[in-house]
Structures are given as structure tokens and as C-alpha cells.
Write a protein that holds these residues in place. Structure first.
Motif, PDB file in Angstrom:
ATOM      1  N   GLU A  25      23.621 -14.027 -33.625  1.00 18.44           N
ATOM      2  CA  GLU A  25      22.640 -12.952 -33.695  1.00 18.44           C
ATOM      3  C   GLU A  25      21.796 -12.871 -32.419  1.00 18.44           C
ATOM      4  N   GLY A  26      21.478 -14.013 -31.844  1.00 18.46           N
ATOM      5  CA  GLY A  26      20.588 -14.003 -30.690  1.00 18.46           C
ATOM      6  C   GLY A  26      21.235 -14.301 -29.361  1.00 18.46           C
ATOM      7  N   ARG A  27      22.552 -14.489 -29.326  1.00 17.71           N
ATOM      8  CA  ARG A  27      23.179 -14.905 -28.087  1.00 17.71           C
ATOM      9  C   ARG A  27      23.264 -13.757 -27.082  1.00 17.71           C
ATOM     10  N   PRO A  28      23.193 -14.078 -25.791  1.00 14.79           N
ATOM     11  CA  PRO A  28      23.383 -13.043 -24.770  1.00 14.79           C
ATOM     12  C   PRO A  28      24.864 -12.719 -24.615  1.00 14.79           C
ATOM     13  N   ASP A  29      25.184 -11.831 -23.711  1.00 14.69           N
ATOM     14  CA  ASP A  29      26.582 -11.522 -23.425  1.00 14.69           C
ATOM     15  C   ASP A  29      27.305 -12.805 -23.012  1.00 14.69           C
ATOM     16  N   TRP A  30      28.586 -12.852 -23.349  1.00 13.66           N
ATOM     17  CA  TRP A  30      29.402 -14.050 -23.114  1.00 13.66           C
ATOM     18  C   TRP A  30      29.766 -14.133 -21.636  1.00 13.66           C
ATOM     19  N   VAL A  31      29.329 -15.207 -20.987  1.00 11.10           N
ATOM     20  CA  VAL A  31      29.667 -15.431 -19.580  1.00 11.10           C
ATOM     21  C   VAL A  31      31.041 -16.095 -19.511  1.00 11.10           C
ATOM     22  N   LEU A  32      32.027 -15.394 -18.959  1.00 10.53           N
ATOM     23  CA  LEU A  32      33.395 -15.904 -18.936  1.00 10.53           C
ATOM     24  C   LEU A  32      33.739 -16.661 -17.660  1.00 10.53           C
ATOM     25  N   SER A  33      33.024 -16.422 -16.587  1.00 12.94           N
ATOM     26  CA  SER A  33      33.461 -16.925 -15.277  1.00 12.94           C
ATOM     27  C   SER A  33      32.848 -18.275 -14.940  1.00 12.94           C
ATOM     28  N   ARG A  34      33.645 -19.066 -14.217  1.00 10.07           N
ATOM     29  CA  ARG A  34      33.200 -20.342 -13.676  1.00 10.07           C
ATOM     30  C   ARG A  34      33.649 -20.426 -12.221  1.00 10.07           C
ATOM     31  N   GLN A  35      32.847 -21.115 -11.420  1.00 10.30           N
ATOM     32  CA  GLN A  35      33.129 -21.175  -9.989  1.00 10.30           C
ATOM     33  C   GLN A  35      33.751 -22.529  -9.654  1.00 10.30           C
ATOM     34  N   ARG A  36      34.921 -22.755 -10.231  1.00  4.99           N
ATOM     35  CA  ARG A  36      35.612 -24.029 -10.021  1.00  4.99           C
ATOM     36  C   ARG A  36      37.086 -23.755  -9.743  1.00  4.99           C
ATOM     37  N   ALA A  37      37.874 -24.834  -9.735  1.00  4.64           N
ATOM     38  CA  ALA A  37      39.291 -24.701  -9.376  1.00  4.64           C
ATOM     39  C   ALA A  37      40.233 -25.010 -10.536  1.00  4.64           C
ATOM     40  N   TRP A  38      39.837 -25.939 -11.424  1.00  4.28           N
ATOM     41  CA  TRP A  38      40.756 -26.401 -12.461  1.00  4.28           C
ATOM     42  C   TRP A  38      40.532 -25.609 -13.753  1.00  4.28           C
ATOM     43  N   GLY A  39      41.290 -24.557 -13.883  1.00  2.00           N
ATOM     44  CA  GLY A  39      41.189 -23.730 -15.073  1.00  2.00           C
ATOM     45  C   GLY A  39      42.054 -22.494 -14.942  1.00  2.00           C
ATOM     46  N   VAL A  40      42.117 -21.730 -16.013  1.00  2.00           N
ATOM     47  CA  VAL A  40      42.906 -20.503 -16.012  1.00  2.00           C
ATOM     48  C   VAL A  40      42.167 -19.451 -15.192  1.00  2.00           C
TER      49      VAL A  40
END
Length: 1002
Positions: free
Chosen positions: A543-558
Motif C-alpha cells: 500500500e505504501g511502497r514507491p515505484d519498483w526500482v529495477l536497475s542496479r549499477q553492477r556487473a553480475w546479474g541479468v
């Protein structure tokens, strides 16, 4: 031999039918269990179970992926025991309940560990080629997958260990990419600059689930912003006072916020000096030179907070006084009242306005509904780069972020104040004598500062370092945008189901697309939560969460496999391009997307010079949140189907996997990927304290298995109320081990008493059984109902409690005790002894099934002891058995009630015998003659029946209300040891024993 010599007493032990079994009393679990587990693996027991249950009703459990980073800890052990219990009990009911285990393999924890190895080797991560770095992360994750897999096998978890799902498998990565592209294609994705939680140590954005809160002590400061314009003339020249515990945000301030309904006061500070020594000191000598500008300064603060503000002023004066013999204090002279809403149009200037440029720009007063009078001054400084409320309020008035703080927590080199300095999370940087406070004090605008404010603050759960809110360009999923891409009929059906409709869907009445937040909240109402409090927990978060932040500034991930137009900033939506990306990732994994190769997916229709590939990776919660798609809905595991009946994890996953799975599935499929959520609490030490390596109070499940065995951990995990926080420690484990021994001895007794039993030749039908046997079967029916209800409710604490209580109280302390005489001494061919053995066989068949999901190794040992495979009569593994319904005739509530009254009387008899036994008047109840109140005896029992049930010499009925006991004068049978009138002398045989011995001799 003379007539005076005593007659020799014959030893009849060789004529007694004592229990006979090879099942040892000493368990030796640490030595036995690995061999049993190895046999299961060699015989492919999991595959056998799948074959046995194929075609049965499905029960779909979906495994939440543990992180492939380190050994199994006690929380893992409890978690996986519960998961295993869920699947095993459903298989026990005859359902097809597969268990495909999984691991989360991408993300910062693994990347961080590989970087640690680099740092030890004095290597620079940034100098390592991207594919090489990913390969090392992949190898690190695979190592811990293999380690944890073996540890979980050792725990007895039965799963498809040969075919787990890993988020780093190319097939999984391709599905993750495909799910992301669904968001992009449907417009449920945007790039924006918003404050997100950021780790300066790890140099990446973090999700809420990657953050933990700890108490810290921060510097609190009161800073004056001089008012230069206002519709209220009296305010010009006064100072709006703000209070903050993050001094490092002052260099990025752009506005001030007030509460429209807050009442403010214009005050004048008067500085007072009290001599405690030399009276010749001048005023300037008596006070701190840096505080001289306080005297007669006008300030604006909230009425409710002025006294707290004055206390901070006085403390600062005392702390900073250059003359210890002088006491400084302040008085706040009231000049007038200002309502918050009247501050509209007021403008202040930054304390460091003399630096020019950004700092010389006006700081407007803005109305903020979030401004309260709980703490501070009632005025809040706004840094849209570093706060959600700040960002939204400033955005509404056209004030944009400045991106002054870099990813490592330092100010930009070109920033006008403290450029290139930091890190901003360093306490020394923010300290009262640090560079920020020193500059503010020198400018005459630091009114008070002290490093003593204790409060809760977010930290990265990996690095344990403090995080900040930092505005950076990120990719977001909007929570409040309508999900127009979902089919209207699907939305109507879902809403109708949620609202409990009948069979007709009124599409017009249910028209309109819900937002992701609305749909997720509707699904939370539909889903069953165990325990129920989980509904409110995840509901309040969504109910109170902000928009979902999808991005990360790293190398090991999709990778976020998107192309952005260099001119417009819009991302590319093209089905052909997307198909090429997904196909490449499915073949080569995430290595298919690199800055060098990404442009190859554009084909001939797009100019690479116009399209920039995104270099960010996905939030790992998106990886695991899409697991329902690549595990249940992909066809890779034919035994699985979508959606899941249940997800099982710790309560922390309400903000983690449960939530990311819910949001991802709602956005792409219009409903949650699960119908039930089962959560457990956290494991604390024996004193109820959180476990910590630094405190030395952790419990290593591997060591526990080496000492006690895996079955003891399992019994502990399923005995506690795991829905709440629970405890473990040496004394607790010893208690669990004692309960285990009692269960083991129950099975040992059954095995011994059933030696050689064959139902076809010895079994007795229910109608021919004595009443006591029928009573025990009635109690078994009650236990069976309790066990089934516990399975349905996932109440495994009740499951184990009922099983242990039945074995200890109904069997060991009652039925076994009473029927030992019959088993040991009756004619083996007699119907009564055969009836007892028949009931013991029924008990064995039921109890070994009930125990199998809990004591997985012991139950297999018990089953194999009675039905050894090497004797040609093996019946396979106990874990292939089903819990069939008991015959309806077993259920007899009237009989249970009748015996409940008798058992209560039996307890009174036992209590009455005990004093005589302590005084050695009798050695056991067999030497006692008992008189009981006639009114307490249920109908249908003879005195001989009572003597057998109470295990006494005789029982008579009296008119009194008390139970009385005397020692019998009868002699003892030399074989059964019962004291009976028919036995002339001690050592002679009673009639029953004489007949049996005669038959044996014949």
C-alpha cells in the motif's frame, strides 16, 4: 533332600514371549543417516515417488531460492525442514507434490565476495574483462550451490536435487529477460531520476529488502536560513531554523518546507551570562566568539518545538564555551505568531550563499503535508536529491535534482562547496567539528550541533554500511499506472473471483484497469496467509511502497536488455529485436549482452549510432520474482504447473520474494502466482537473543547433525511454533533428543512385539476384539483426524505434539503397560493375544507413516527393520507409502468417553499405591489390593477387568469416596508374576501359565 529343605523354584523365562527385534535402542543417527541418504540417492527415491504419484491430484509447492553464498545456517535448516514437511505430508495424503529446489545466484553478495578476493590479491575489479568477472561470479555461485545441496540432502530434504533451478541458468536468464520485455512492451517501465536507497560502499541502488535497520548515533544540527522575502514584513531578516541529522545534505539544499496547519512563532534569542568565577571578564570574553551573533537574533520555529530548540541552543553554548567558569544560556522572547499557510511566498537564502552560483539562488518556502511537530523545528530543509518527500514536493514546484553526490558518496569535483570531499556517510565528515559544521559555524549559521542523536538508520545487509537516499537515473515499474495491457475479461474474472461472485461476469460493472498497486492489494485479500497476520504485513508494505526500482549499477546479474534513443530518451519496443535478444540469452546466457555485442540485436532496421544499450542490471528480486515463470510455467519440469498452491519462506520475505513475485505476476498475468503463503519467524538463541557470530551464540546445524543427527534438527524445527520467533540451544536440543528417544522406544517396542506377526494367519477382525483394543483404535482414529487437520492447516507443531503425546501417554504409559502381560504370557494362538498383536500392527502401520515426514531417517530404519528388502519381502521405502483413511468403525466417541473416566480412576489408583511403594510395603501394583469408589467405575467393567487395567492384584468396589490400598496375601505365579488366589505357593503357576507351559512342553 530333607523335608525342611525349600522346594526349588523353576525359572520360566524361557517360556515367556518377550519382544524380539534387532532395532537398537541407541539410535546412532550421525553414523546411520548418511548411509540411508546415499541409498535414497542411488535408488532415485524422489523419481520413484513421482512415478508412484503420477496422475494423482496435484499439489504445487514452489521453492523460494536461497542465496548461493555460504554454508547452511540454522535458519536455512528450519526453513527447508518446513518446506520438506509441506511436500512430504501432501505426498503422504496421496497427492502428487513435487519439490524442485532453487538457488538465487546473481547479485551483489556474490559480486562483493569476488571483489573481496580481488582486494586480497590487490587486483582492480574494473581492470578485469566483464566476461571474465562474470565467469568468476558464476563459479563462486556454483560452488555454494553444490555445497548447500549436499548439506540439504544430509538434512533429509527429498527434492529433485539433480534438476534444480538456478537463476543463472541460461534458460532462467532468458525467461527473466522475456518477462522484463513484457513490462517494456506494455509500457509498465520507465526511466526516471528519483531518490533511491544507495550504498556508497557498494556503489549501487538497493531494494528495501536489501536493507536492514540498526540504531546509530548521529550529529544533529540546527541551521539558520535568513529570510530575504516574505508577505509578512516582520519575517524579513529573521532566520528560519531547520533541524537535521544528515548534515551532509545541507550542501544540496534547494528549498524549505513548512506545515500549512502548523503554528509558528517569531522569537528573539537573548544570550545570558552567569559568572562562576572572575567578575572582570568582558561579555565578549565570556561567550563563545562563534556564538556572538546569536544575541538578539530573530528566529522562526514551530510553537510546539521552541523549548526543545532552546535546550539544544543551551547545550551547544555549554559545550562550546571558551570559559569553563562561565555559564551561558538563552531566553526566547516572543515576537509574534505565524500560521504555516501564511508562509507561502516567503524566500530564504542558503547559509553558504556567499559562495555564489547554486548557493546564491533563492530558497523558496513550500507547503509540505508531511511536516510534523514530532521533532526538530517544524521547518524542513529540502534536498530533492536525497529524500522522497523532498523530491516529490520540489518536483511539483519545478525544482530538479542536482546530482551533487557521486556513487562513492563524495561530492562532485566541480561542486561549489566541499567538491571532491566525503564520504558523506562518514561520521567524522558530519561531526560537529567536521568540515560541514565548521563551515556553517564560521558563516554564523550553525545555531546548535551535537553528536548525540540516537535513532534507527538503514544499512546494507551485505556490507553493513550505512546507505543514503540518492537521486540517480534508474529504471522503474510504476505502481499506480493502469494495467491496460491485461485482457479486460481476465481482469473482470479476477475481480469477480475476489469479490465472491456466482457464475455471471458483468464486464461493464467491472470495467476499468486497476493499477499494479490496486491489483496486488486485491490479490493479497484473496490469498490465504498462514499465519493470518502476514496479510496485513505485506498489505501495508504494498500500500505504501514507491515505484519498483529495477536497475542496479553492477556487473553480475541479468542485464536490462533495452535500447534507448540517444535523442528522445525513449526505449525501443520491437518484437523482432526482443525475440533475437531472448533467443541469444537462452543460448549463451547473460554473456550474450555486453556493451560490445548488444548492437547486433538491432538488425538492419535501426542505426546503432541512434540507440544506446542499457548497461544496468536487474534487481535480483526481479530475478527471483519471475521464478514462477521459468519454473512453473516453462515446461522445463513436466511435473509442475502454474500457479503454485503455496510459497513458504521466512517472514522477512513479505518485503522480498513474496512481494516481488506478487508484483511481477500481477503485472504480466493479472494475479498472484500463489494461492497460499506460509511464513515462519526467526531462530533466536536459548535466551531469545538474535544470533550473531560476534556474540558467539550461533548454532551450526552441521555440527548439530554430527552430534545428534538430522532427525533431531527436524524434530526441533517441527516441534516449535515456527510461525513466531523461536529458540534453540544445547538444553533445548537435549530436550528434543529425549522426546526422540521416547518415540524411538515406541517403535522398538512395536517391532519387538510384532516379531513374526502375519495378519493373514493371526489377524483378528474388529468385531472380535476386546473392548480395550477397540478403545485404542478409537484413540488412533482421533489422532488420525488431528494429523489430517494439522496437515491442512500446516500446523506442524500440533502434528508433532499430537504424535508424541499419543505415543507417550496412550501407548507407552497405558496400552503397552497393560498388555505386556498378555503379550508375554498368553497362549500365542489365543484370540485375545492375537487381537492385541493385530492392533499393534495397525498402530505400527499408522505411526510409521505419521512419523515419516518428521523423522525421515528413523522412519526408514523402522520400516526396513520390519520389512527388510534383503529377505525378499521388502516393501520399498517408507516414503512411498500413503496415509489411507482408517476404517470408519474405528471412530467411537462413546468408547473414548467411557475410557476417559476409567483412566482418571486409574490415575487415582496409581497415586494411592505410590506411598506404599515408597515405604516398600509393596514393590509394585501387582502386590496391591485396591478398593475404589463404586460410583467412579464406568458400567461394563468387572473387578477382574479393573485389576487387569490397573495392573493390581485385585480391585474391589467400596461405598466410600476414596481409593484405599493394602498389600495382598496371595502368592506370586512363577511365570507371569501376578499374585492370585489360585497360586498356592510363590513360584507355582497360575492356571493360564500352566496351560501355556504345558503346550510348550508338548
Amino acid at each position: 533332600m530333607s523335608d525342611a529343605d525349600p522346594k526349588p523354584i523353576r525359572d520360566y523365562r524361557d517360556t515367556v514371549f518377550l519382544p524380539k527385534t534387532d532395532f537398537p535402542m541407541k539410535a546412532g543417527l550421525p553414523q546411520k543417516e548418511p548411509g540411508i541418504a546415499a541409498r535414497w540417492e542411488a535408488e532415485k527415491l524422489y523419481d520413484q515417488l513421482r512415478d508412484a504419484r503420477r496422475g494423482r491430484p496435484k499439489f504445487m509447492y514452489h521453492d523460494g531460492p536461497p542465496y548461493a553464498n555460504g554454508d547452511m545456517h540454522i535458519g536455512h535448516a528450519l526453513n527447508h525442514t518446513i518446506k520438506d514437511m509441506v511436500c512430504r505430508t501432501q505426498n503422504l495424503l496421496g497427492k502428487d507434490a513435487p519439490y524442485v529446489p532453487g538457488w538465487d545466484c546473481h547479485g551483489l553478495p556474490i559480486e562483493w565476495k569476488v571483489e573481496e578476493q580481488y582486494r586480497k590479491a590487490k587486483r582492480d575489479k574494473d581492470s578485469v574483462p566483464l566476461l571474465e568477472f562474470r565467469a568468476e561470479c558464476r563459479a563462486y555461485a556454483q560452488h555454494w550451490v553444490d555445497v548447500q545441496r549436499e548439506q540439504l540432502k544430509r538434512l533429509g530434504v527429498m527434492a529433485d536435487w539433480d534438476h534444480p533451478y538456478l537463476t543463472m541458468q541460461p534458460e532462467s536468464e532468458a525467461t527473466i529477460v522475456a518477462e522484463l520485455l513484457k513490462f517494456a512492451t506494455s509500457g509498465q517501465l520507465y526511466r526516471g531520476a528519483k531518490p533511491v536507497m544507495w550504498s556508497p560502499v557498494e556503489k549501487t541502488a538497493l531494494a528495501e529488502a536489501e536493507v536492514e535497520y540498526e540504531d546509530v548515533v548521529s550529529t544533529q544540527i540546527d541551521v539558520g536560513f535568513e529570510i530575504v522575502e516574505s508577505p509578512i514584513p516582520e519575517l524579513v531578516g529573521a532566520y528560519a531554523v531547520i533541524w537535521t541529522t544528515t548534515p551532509w545534505t545541507i550542501p544540496v539544499n534547494q528549498a524549505l518546507a513548512y506545515g500549512p496547519e502548523v503554528e509558528y512563532e517569531l522569537l528573539e534569542i537573548w544570550l545570558h551570562v552567569s559568572d562562576q568565577g572572575d567578575g572582570d571578564l568582558s561579555l565578549e570574553q565570556r561567550r563563545n566568539p562563534l556564538m556572538s551573533s546569536l544575541d538578539k537574533r530573530k528566529v522562526l520555529v514551530a510553537k510546539e518545538l521552541k523549548e526543545a530548540f532552546r535546550e539544544r541552543l543551551n547545550k551547544d553554548l555549554r559545550d562550546k564555551s571558551t570559559q569553563p567558569v562561565v555559564e551561558l544560556s538563552t531566553t526566547l522572547k516572543f515576537l509574534g505568531t505565524v500560521k504555516g499557510s501564511d508562509l507561502a511566498g516567503t524566500v530564504a537564502r542558503h547559509p553558504m550563499h556567499a559562495l555564489g552560483g547554486f548557493f546564491a539562488e533563492p530558497r523558496p518556502f513550500l507547503p509540505g503535508d508531511f511536516v510534523t511537530t514530532d521533532t526538530g523545528t517544524g521547518l524542513v530543509h529540502m534536498a530533492p536529491d536525497h529524500g522522497e518527500d523532498d523530491f516529490e514536493l520540489c518536483k511539483a514546484y519545478g525544482i530538479t535534482p542536482k546530482f551533487a553526490v557521486e556513487g562513492d558518496g563524495k561530492y562532485r569535483e566541480d561542486w561549489g562547496w566541499l567538491g571532491g570531499q566525503g564520504s558523506v556517510i562518514n561520521p567524522k565528515f558530519n561531526a560537529p567539528d567536521g568540515p560541514i559544521c565548521s563551515d556553517l559555524r564560521e558563516a554564523g549559521e550553525l545555531l546548535a550541533a551535537s553528536a548525540d542523536y540516537k535513532h534507527s538508520y538503514p544499512h546494507s545487509w551485505r556490507s553493513k554500511a550505512k546507505v543514503i537516499f540518492r537521486c540517480t537515473p534508474q529504471w522503474f515499474v510504476p505502481m499506480d499506472k493502469p494495467l491496460d495491457h491485461l485482457p479486460a475479461i481476465s481482469r473482470a474474472e479476477q475481480r469477480w473471483e475476489n469479490e465472491g461472485g456466482d457464475t455471471t461476469i458483468d464486464e461493464e460493472a467491472h470495467a476499468g484497469s486497476p493499477s499494479l498497486r490496486e491489483l496486488a492489494l486485491a490479490e493479497i485479500e484473496r490469498v490465504k496467509f498462514i499465519p493470518e497476520k502476514g496479510r496485513n504485513r505485506i498489505g501495508s508494505m504494498v500500500e505504501g511502497r514507491p515505484d519498483w526500482v529495477l536497475s542496479r549499477q553492477r556487473a553480475w546479474g541479468v542485464p536490462i536488455t533495452l535500447f534507448v534513443n540517444r535523442q528522445t530518451g525513449e526505449y525501443l519496443v520491437d518484437e523482432a529485436v526482443n525475440a533475437r535478444i531472448v533467443a541469444a540469452v537462452k543460448e549463451h546466457g547473460i554473456d550474450a549482452w555486453t556493451p560490445e555485442t548488444a548492437h547486433s540485436f538491432l538488425g538492419d532496421d535501426y542505426d546503432p549510432a541512434e540507440w544506446e544499450p542499457v548497461t544496468d542490471i536487474l534487481d535480483v528480486w526481479f530475478d527471483s520474482g519471475t521464478s514462477h515463470a521459468y519454473v512453473l510455467d516453462s515446461g522445463r519440469w513436466p511435473d509442475l504447473k502454474w500457479p503454485a498452491d503455496i510459497y513458504v519462506e521466512g517472514s522477512d520475505q513479505h518485503r522480498g520474494w513474496f512481494q516481488s513475485s506478487l508484483l511481477e505476476s500481477c503485472a504480466t498475468r493479472g494475479r498472484a502466482p500463489y494461492d497460499q503463503i506460509l511464513t515462519h519467524g526467526f531462530t533466536m538463541d536459548a535466551k531469545g537473543m538474535k544470533m550473531s557470530k560476534s556474540l558467539g551464540n550461533t548454532v551450526d546445524p552441521i555440527k548439530v547433525m554430527e552430534t545428534y543427527g538430522a532427525d533431531i534438527i527436524r524434530l526441533w524445527a517441527l516441534s516449535v511454533d515456527f510461525t513466531e520467533d523461536h529458540r534453540i540451544g544445547d538444553e533445548i536440543l537435549k530436550g528434543v533428543a529425549d522426546q526422540y528417544r521416547k518415540l524411538r522406544n515406541t517403535f522398538r517396542y512395536l517391532l519387538g512385539a510384532l516379531d513374526g506377526f502375519d495378519y493373514d494367519s493371526e489377524g483378528v477382525g474388529y468385531g472380535d476384539m476386546p473392548e480395550l483394543e477397540r478403545y485404542v483404535l478409537a484413540r488412533l482414529a482421533q489422532l488420525d483426524a488431528t494429523i489430517r487437520a494439522a496437515i491442512d492447516a500446516y500446523d506442524f507443531n500440533e502434528y508433532v505434539r499430537a504424535l508424541i503425546e499419543f505415543c507417550n501417554e496412550d501407548l507407552s504409559a497405558f496400552y503397552f503397560d497393560i498388555r505386556k502381560d498378555r503379550l508375554y504370557c498368553d497362549d500365542p494362538d489365543g484370540i485375545e493375544r492375537r487381537a492385541t498383536r493385530t492392533v499393534l500392527d495397525v498402530l505400527f502401520q499408522a505411526l510409521v507413516r505419521y512419523a515419516a515426514p518428521v523423522l525421515v531417517f528413523t522412519a526408514e530404519e523402522v520400516w526396513g527393520t520390519r520389512f527388510p528388502a534383503n529377505e525378499g519381502k521388502g516393501r520399498g521405502s517408507v516414503h512411498l507409502l500413503e496415509m489411507h483413511p482408517l476404517p470408519a468403525e474405528f471412530a467411537n466417541q462413546a468408547l473414548v468417553a467411557k475410557y476417559a473416566a476409567l483412566i482418571a480412576l486409574r490415575e487415582q489408583v496409581t497415586e494411592a499405591i505410590e506411598p506404599l511403594r515408597r515405604e516398600k510395603i509393596v514393590r509394585s501394583g501387582l502386590e496391591a489390593e485396591v478398593t475404589v469408589p463404586a460410583s467412579a467405575v464406568p458400567e461394563g467393567f468387572s473387578d477382574a477387568d479393573l485389576a487387569g487395567l490397573f495392573i493390581t492384584a485385585t480391585v474391589r468396589r467400596g461405598d466410600g469416596d476414596d481409593v484405599t490400598v493394602t498389600r495382598t496375601s496371595d502368592s506370586k505365579c512363577g511365570r507371569c508374576w501376578r499374585l492370585l488366589p489360585e497360586v498356592v505357593d510363590d513360584g507355582e503357576l497360575c492356571a493360564r501359565c500352566a496351560d501355556v507351559v504345558g503346550e510348550i512342553a508338548a
